[in-house]
Design an enzyme around this catalytic site. Structure first.
Site, mmCIF file in Angstrom:
data_model
loop_
_atom_site.group_PDB
_atom_site.id
_atom_site.type_symbol
_atom_site.label_atom_id
_atom_site.label_comp_id
_atom_site.label_asym_id
_atom_site.label_seq_id
_atom_site.Cartn_x
_atom_site.Cartn_y
_atom_site.Cartn_z
ATOM 1 C CG MET A 69 -1.901 -1.187 1.174
ATOM 2 S SD MET A 69 -3.427 -0.878 2.062
ATOM 3 C CE MET A 69 -2.807 -0.596 3.699
ATOM 4 N N GLY A 70 2.139 1.083 -0.366
ATOM 5 C CA GLY A 70 3.023 2.252 -0.419
ATOM 6 C C GLY A 70 3.496 2.678 0.950
ATOM 7 C CG HIS A 99 8.390 0.124 6.350
ATOM 8 N ND1 HIS A 99 8.699 -1.218 6.287
ATOM 9 C CD2 HIS A 99 7.070 0.193 6.638
ATOM 10 C CE1 HIS A 99 7.630 -1.928 6.577
ATOM 11 N NE2 HIS A 99 6.622 -1.096 6.774
ATOM 12 N N GLY A 110 11.062 -2.810 5.687
ATOM 13 C CA GLY A 110 10.362 -4.101 5.629
ATOM 14 C C GLY A 110 9.902 -4.407 4.213
ATOM 15 C CG HIS A 111 6.806 -2.031 2.447
ATOM 16 N ND1 HIS A 111 6.722 -0.928 3.251
ATOM 17 C CD2 HIS A 111 5.586 -2.632 2.499
ATOM 18 C CE1 HIS A 111 5.501 -0.852 3.766
ATOM 19 N NE2 HIS A 111 4.800 -1.875 3.334
ATOM 20 C CG ASP A 141 0.646 -7.351 7.731
ATOM 21 O OD1 ASP A 141 -0.103 -6.645 8.414
ATOM 22 O OD2 ASP A 141 1.676 -6.895 7.188
ATOM 23 C CD GLN A 157 -1.897 -8.816 4.135
ATOM 24 O OE1 GLN A 157 -2.692 -7.920 4.302
ATOM 25 N NE2 GLN A 157 -0.648 -8.601 3.793
HETATM 26 P P1 AMP Z 1 1.342 -3.034 3.516
HETATM 27 O O1 AMP Z 1 1.907 -1.998 2.604
HETATM 28 O O2 AMP Z 1 1.355 -2.643 4.949
HETATM 29 O O3 AMP Z 1 0.037 -3.577 3.044
HETATM 30 O O4 AMP Z 1 2.357 -4.256 3.445
HETATM 31 C C1 AMP Z 1 2.774 -4.800 2.224
HETATM 32 C C2 AMP Z 1 3.585 -6.038 2.485
HETATM 33 O O5 AMP Z 1 4.719 -5.688 3.287
HETATM 34 C C3 AMP Z 1 2.824 -7.119 3.253
HETATM 35 O O6 AMP Z 1 3.190 -8.391 2.738
HETATM 36 C C4 AMP Z 1 3.333 -6.941 4.662
HETATM 37 O O7 AMP Z 1 3.268 -8.110 5.438
HETATM 38 C C5 AMP Z 1 4.782 -6.553 4.387
HETATM 39 N N1 AMP Z 1 5.368 -5.880 5.548
HETATM 40 C C6 AMP Z 1 4.893 -4.794 6.194
HETATM 41 N N2 AMP Z 1 5.686 -4.490 7.245
HETATM 42 C C7 AMP Z 1 6.680 -5.413 7.254
HETATM 43 C C8 AMP Z 1 7.807 -5.651 8.101
HETATM 44 N N3 AMP Z 1 8.073 -4.874 9.149
HETATM 45 N N4 AMP Z 1 8.611 -6.692 7.804
HETATM 46 C C9 AMP Z 1 8.347 -7.499 6.751
HETATM 47 N N5 AMP Z 1 7.309 -7.331 5.915
HETATM 48 C C10 AMP Z 1 6.479 -6.306 6.170
#
Ligand code: AMP
Length: 280
Positions: free
Chosen positions: A30-31, A34, A36-37, A150, A153
Site C-alpha cells: 500500500m506504499g 519502509h 520491511g517492504h 501480517d 493476512q
Molecule cells: P502493507 O503496505 O502494509 O500492506 O504491506 C505490504 C507487504 O509488506 C505485506 O506483505 C506486509 O506483510 C509486508 N510488511 C509490512 N511491514 C513489514 C515488516 N516490518 N517486515 C516485513 N514485511 C512487512
C-alpha cells in the site's frame, strides 16, 4: 524501472519479460514503503528476474472508521526505494480504474479470517483477499512475497491460493524490526518518540511468551498470561487481542504441543493500531 497505472500496460510489460525468459516476482503493497517492504522486494529479486511492486491503498480493506483518507502516501520516495531495491516495475492503479464500476464480486476466506484482526476489523480480510486476487490476476506472477508481520493476512492468502488454485507460489519473508525491536510499519510514522518507546512492550511481551515456550511450557493460557502481564505493565498500550494461535488456521489453541503456533498481538497506542507476532 517502469511505472504503469493500467492493467493492459502491466500485462504487456509482464508478457515482454516472460518472452525474454524472465520469471515474474510480485510484491503487493500500500506504499509508504519502509525497510520491511524493501526487503520483500530484494527477496523477490533473488527469486525472479522481473519484479513487479504494486502500490495501491485498497479502499475495500478499510473500515468506515479507519485511516483510509489519512493513510500516508509517499509516491516519490516509494519510487526511489523500489528502484534501489531492484524492482523492475511499479503498478500503481487509481482506485476508480482498478475496481470496475459497480464491482460486486468478493473473495471471502472463511474460518482463517474469522478471529484476531477479523473480529475487530469486520470486512478487512474480504477486502484484502479480493484485492490480492485481482492483483494476482492482473500481474500473473510466478511468485509473490508477503511479510510475516501480517501473519493472518499471510494465512488468508495462502488459503485463498490453495482453494482457488491460483498458480502463484507464496513466499513468506521475516518481519523487519526497528533497532528497538518494534516491527516496522507504515503506521509507525503516526507514533511520537515516547510512543515508539512504549511500543517496545509488544516485542517484549512476545519474548516473554517465547522464553516460556523454549523452557518447555506448552499450555497456551500460561504463555498468553506471561505476554499479557508485560503488556499490562505499559498502561499506554490498550491490547485488543493477545492470542496463541495455530499458524495455519489462525484458531486459538489450548496447547502448543502438537501444532505449529505463534503468538499474535494487536494493541492501540493512542490512535494508532499496531500488530505483531512471533513463532513459538
Ligand atoms: P502493507 O503496505 O502494509 O500492506 O504491506 C505490504 C507487504 O509488506 C505485506 O506483505 C506486509 O506483510 C509486508 N510488511 C509490512 N511491514 C513489514 C515488516 N516490518 N517486515 C516485513 N514485511 C512487512
Amino acid at each position: 524501472m517502469e511505472v504503469v497505472h493500467t492493467i493492459p500496460d502491466l500485462r504487456a510489460a509482464v508478457a515482454r519479460a516472460r518472452q525474454a525468459g524472465k520469471a515474474i516476482g510480485f510484491v503487493p503493497t500500500m506504499g509508504c514503503l519502509h525497510e520491511g517492504h524493501l526487503s520483500l522486494i530484494r527477496r523477490a529479486k533473488e527469486e525472479a528476474a522481473f519484479v513487479v511492486v504494486s502500490i495501491f491503498v485498497n479502499p475495500t480493506q478499510f473500515g468506515p472508521n479507519e485511516d483510509l483518507s489519512k493513510y500516508p502516501r509517499t509516491f516519490e520516495d516509494d519510487r526511489r526505494g523500489c528502484e534501489a531495491a531492484g524492482a523492475s516495475l511499479i503498478f500503481a492503479p487509481a482506485a476508480a480504474d482498478f475496481y470496475p464500476p459497480g464491482a460486486s464480486t468478493w473473495v471471502d476466506v472463511e474460518g482463517v479470517s474469522a478471529k484476531l484482526c477479523g473480529e475487530f476489523r469486520p470486512g478487512h480480510f474480504r477486502g484484502v483477499a479480493t484485492v490480492v486476487a485481482m492483483l494476482f490476476n492482473a500481474a500473473q506472477a510466478d511468485l509473490a512475497v508477503f511479510g510475516r508481520k501480517d501473519l493472518q493476512q499471510l494465512a488468508v492468502i495462502r488459503r485463498m491460493v490453495r482453494d482457488l488454485h491460483i498458480p502463484v507460489r507464496i513466499i513468506a519473508h521475516e518481519t523487519i524490526r526497528e533497532p528497538n525491536g518494534v516491527a516496522m510499519s507504515s503506521r509507525n510514522r503516526y507514533l511520537s518518540a515516547e510512543q515508539m518507546t512504549q511500543a517496545t512492550a509488544i516485542p517484549a511481551a512476545m519474548t516473554a511468551a517465547k522464553a516460556l515456550a523454549q523452557a518447555g511450557v506448552t499450555d497456551a493460557a500460561r504463555l498468553r498470561d506471561a505476554a499479557q502481564a508485560v503488556l499490562a505493565a505499559q498502561p499506554a498500550l490498550k491490547p485488543q487481542y493477545c492470542e496463541i494461535v495455530d499458524l495455519e488456521t489462525m484458531a486459538p489453541v489450548a496447547s502448543t504441543a502438537r501444532v505449529r503456533c505463534a503468538i499474535a498481538i494487536a494493541c492501540h497506542l493512542g490512535a494508532t493500531r499496531l500488530i505483531d507476532n512471533a513463532d513459538l
